[in-house]
Write an enzyme that holds these catalytic residues in place. Structure first.
Site, PDB file in Angstrom:
ATOM      1  N   HIS A 181      58.392  41.352   3.982  1.00 38.82           N
ATOM      2  CA  HIS A 181      57.705  39.956   3.739  1.00 38.82           C
ATOM      3  C   HIS A 181      58.426  39.297   2.743  1.00 38.82           C
ATOM      4  O   HIS A 181      58.865  39.862   1.657  1.00 38.82           O
ATOM      5  CB  HIS A 181      56.311  40.348   3.005  1.00 38.82           C
ATOM      6  CG  HIS A 181      55.346  39.206   3.313  1.00 38.82           C
ATOM      7  ND1 HIS A 181      55.539  38.080   2.587  1.00 38.82           N
ATOM      8  CD2 HIS A 181      54.441  39.095   3.727  1.00 38.82           C
ATOM      9  CE1 HIS A 181      54.529  37.152   2.953  1.00 38.82           C
ATOM     10  NE2 HIS A 181      53.591  37.666   3.735  1.00 38.82           N
ATOM     11  N   HIS A 182      58.673  37.917   2.996  1.00 44.02           N
ATOM     12  CA  HIS A 182      59.391  37.004   2.147  1.00 44.02           C
ATOM     13  C   HIS A 182      58.715  36.960   0.857  1.00 44.02           C
ATOM     14  O   HIS A 182      59.560  36.349  -0.009  1.00 44.02           O
ATOM     15  CB  HIS A 182      59.668  35.861   2.847  1.00 44.02           C
ATOM     16  CG  HIS A 182      60.696  34.906   2.420  1.00 44.02           C
ATOM     17  ND1 HIS A 182      60.760  33.722   1.846  1.00 44.02           N
ATOM     18  CD2 HIS A 182      62.144  35.433   2.357  1.00 44.02           C
ATOM     19  CE1 HIS A 182      61.983  33.476   1.521  1.00 44.02           C
ATOM     20  NE2 HIS A 182      62.968  34.269   1.765  1.00 44.02           N
ATOM     21  N   ALA A 183      57.690  37.160   0.736  1.00 46.06           N
ATOM     22  CA  ALA A 183      56.958  36.987  -0.597  1.00 46.06           C
ATOM     23  C   ALA A 183      57.390  38.043  -1.354  1.00 46.06           C
ATOM     24  O   ALA A 183      57.323  38.236  -2.776  1.00 46.06           O
ATOM     25  CB  ALA A 183      55.438  37.065  -0.611  1.00 46.06           C
ATOM     26  N   ALA A 213      60.807  39.902  -1.038  1.00 47.30           N
ATOM     27  CA  ALA A 213      62.013  40.018  -1.011  1.00 47.30           C
ATOM     28  C   ALA A 213      62.783  39.025  -0.460  1.00 47.30           C
ATOM     29  O   ALA A 213      62.147  38.343   0.406  1.00 47.30           O
ATOM     30  CB  ALA A 213      62.724  41.556  -0.626  1.00 47.30           C
TER      31      ALA A 213
END
Length: 149
Positions: free
Chosen positions: A125-127, A129
Site C-alpha cells: 500500500h502506498h500509505a 511505502a
C-alpha cells in the site's frame, strides 16, 4: 524495516508490529484449491522451518480459503513456481486498508550466461511505502542473493 511491519491493531489504529509472520498458501492439487496458513516467526531458521513444515502438515487436508485465527501481524509470501514472469499484480480486495506487503516469486532458471534468474514482485500500500522503500527492498534482496554464491 517499519514500512513492511505496518498494520492495524485490535483497537483499529495503525501501528508498527514488533515482528511479522509469513502467511502463505497450501495448494491442493486434487481440486486445485488454496488454503492460506501462517507460521509464527522465530529467529532461528531451523526452528522456524520446522514450525512451517509442521503447520503445512497440520493443515494439509484443511479446506477453506483461510485457516481460523490467522495472526493479525502477517505479510503475504506467495510463490508461483510453475512459471517465469516479467510482471505480476495481485489485488487485495478490501477497503484499501491492507498495509502488509505481498511478496511473490516465480520459477527460477539459468539465463544464457548461466546466471540464476528468479522473478520477484513486491506489492505494498502506498500509505505504507513508496518507491524509495521498494527500491531498498530489491537492493537488499539482491545483496543477500549475491552473498550466496
Amino acid at each position: 524495516h517499519e514500512e513492511f511491519r505496518m498494520g492495524y491493531g485490535p483497537d483499529g489504529g495503525i501501528g508498527i508490529w514488533d515482528e511479522v509472520c509469513p502467511s502463505y498458501i497450501i495448494f491442493h492439487p486434487d481440486d486445485e484449491t488454496l488454503t492460506r496458513i501462517f507460521t509464527h516467526w522465530q529467529d532461528d531458521f531451523h526452528l522456524f522451518y520446522g514450525s512451517a513444515i509442521a503447520d503445512m502438515d497440520k493443515y494439509e487436508s484443511y479446506r477453506g480459503f483461510s485457516v481460523p485465527d490467522v495472526a493479525p501481524n502477517i505479510f503475504d509470501a506467495s510463490c508461483v513456481p510453475w512459471t517465469r514472469y516479467r510482471s505480476l499484480d495481485f489485488h487485495v480486495f478490501d477497503e484499501g486498508a491492507y498495509l502488509a506487503p505481498v511478496i511473490t516469486w516465480g520459477r527460477y532458471e539459468a539465463d544464457e550466461s548461466g546466471r540464476i534468474m528468479m522473478p520477484l514482485s513486491l506489492q505494498i500500500h502506498h500509505a505504507a511505502a513508496d518507491g524509495f522503500h521498494v527500491g531498498r527492498f530489491f537492493t537488499e534482496v539482491q545483496a543477500v542473493c549475491d552473498s550466496l554464491f
